[in-house]
Design a protein around this motif. Sequence first.
Motif, PDB file in Angstrom:
ATOM      1  N   ASP A 279       0.851  -1.194   0.000  1.00  0.00           N
ATOM      2  CA  ASP A 279       0.000   0.000   0.000  1.00  0.00           C
ATOM      3  C   ASP A 279       0.883   1.239   0.000  1.00  0.00           C
ATOM      4  N   HIS A 280       1.713   1.362   1.038  1.00  0.00           N
ATOM      5  CA  HIS A 280       2.756   2.388   1.104  1.00  0.00           C
ATOM      6  C   HIS A 280       4.062   1.698   1.476  1.00  0.00           C
TER       7      HIS A 280
ATOM      8  N   TYR B  70      -0.526   0.819  -7.973  1.00  0.00           N
ATOM      9  CA  TYR B  70      -0.359   1.903  -7.006  1.00  0.00           C
ATOM     10  C   TYR B  70      -1.515   2.882  -7.149  1.00  0.00           C
TER      11      TYR B  70
ATOM     12  N   LEU C 295      -1.673  11.648  -5.779  1.00  0.00           N
ATOM     13  CA  LEU C 295      -2.599  12.670  -5.302  1.00  0.00           C
ATOM     14  C   LEU C 295      -2.401  14.024  -5.980  1.00  0.00           C
TER      15      LEU C 295
ATOM     16  N   HIS D  59      -2.125   5.840  -5.000  1.00  0.00           N
ATOM     17  CA  HIS D  59      -2.027   7.011  -4.125  1.00  0.00           C
ATOM     18  C   HIS D  59      -1.418   8.226  -4.819  1.00  0.00           C
TER      19      HIS D  59
END
Length: 285
Positions: free
Chosen positions: A72-73, A229, A233, A231
Amino acid sequence: MNKILRWPAGEPALFFGWIATASLYCVLSLFRHWHFHSSSYDLGIADHALWHYSHFEAPADTLSHFNNLLGDHFDPTVALLTPLYWFYPHAETLLIAQAFLLTLPVFPIFLFARKRFGRFTAYVFALCYALLWEIQVTAEFDFHELVLAVPAAAFALYFADEEKWGPFYGSIFFMMMCKENLCLLAVFFGFVLMAKGQTRRGAFLSAAASALFLFEVKFLIPHLGQRPYSHWLYTQLGTGPLPAFLNCLTQPWRVLEIVFSNSTKTITILCLFLPFFFTALFSPW
């Protein structure tokens, strides 16, 4: 006495001031948690991860449905807190660690300021940092892995100023391992080094950090998470890192438009810079 510990021992007020302010933030965050104001995001997720790390397992999480949270991260430095869970495997451990990590930069800030303004003013700057509104709000929030990067970035700035390049690169690497998007911050560290005449060092850092970021978001994180991925932003700047970077270069006014696009962002910027009357914008760093 160990050379590393010599200067804190020579400044006991700084050391005990750090302990005192960190302890106050511990009380703040623990009081909030014990009165049911904490949440599963992000405290619960981090608690799950550390519990698995402490049992030598992949950091799975039932809240975000990842068999490996590194998918996730990419934040492997969180695992460094694992020994704390061998002694007290509870969410409170993370909140206490967060308070001490957030206030740890008082040491590089003190050294950075003492070099320029003397001992008394250095104490004032260290105290101002420890009591900043931003630090208070962060301590009041649930645990977040980015708190590990706060002292790393502060020490990186201090070591760069002292031209101690080994510790500088070590601090930068640790910072990048705190979360994948901090590679972008490392890129800008490189830009600043180039602007200050360290052209080769800065170019190397920016190129290496960019390559690491792309590797993590394009290959490593999708491989660990078994999904793309998700995320990115900065869609207002571009669909990915390279288009966003090119748009920043060719249309820099768009960055300012986004930064001040609503009242929340504007107030945040003011709270960041107003305490020192925007003088930070005139620093060579």
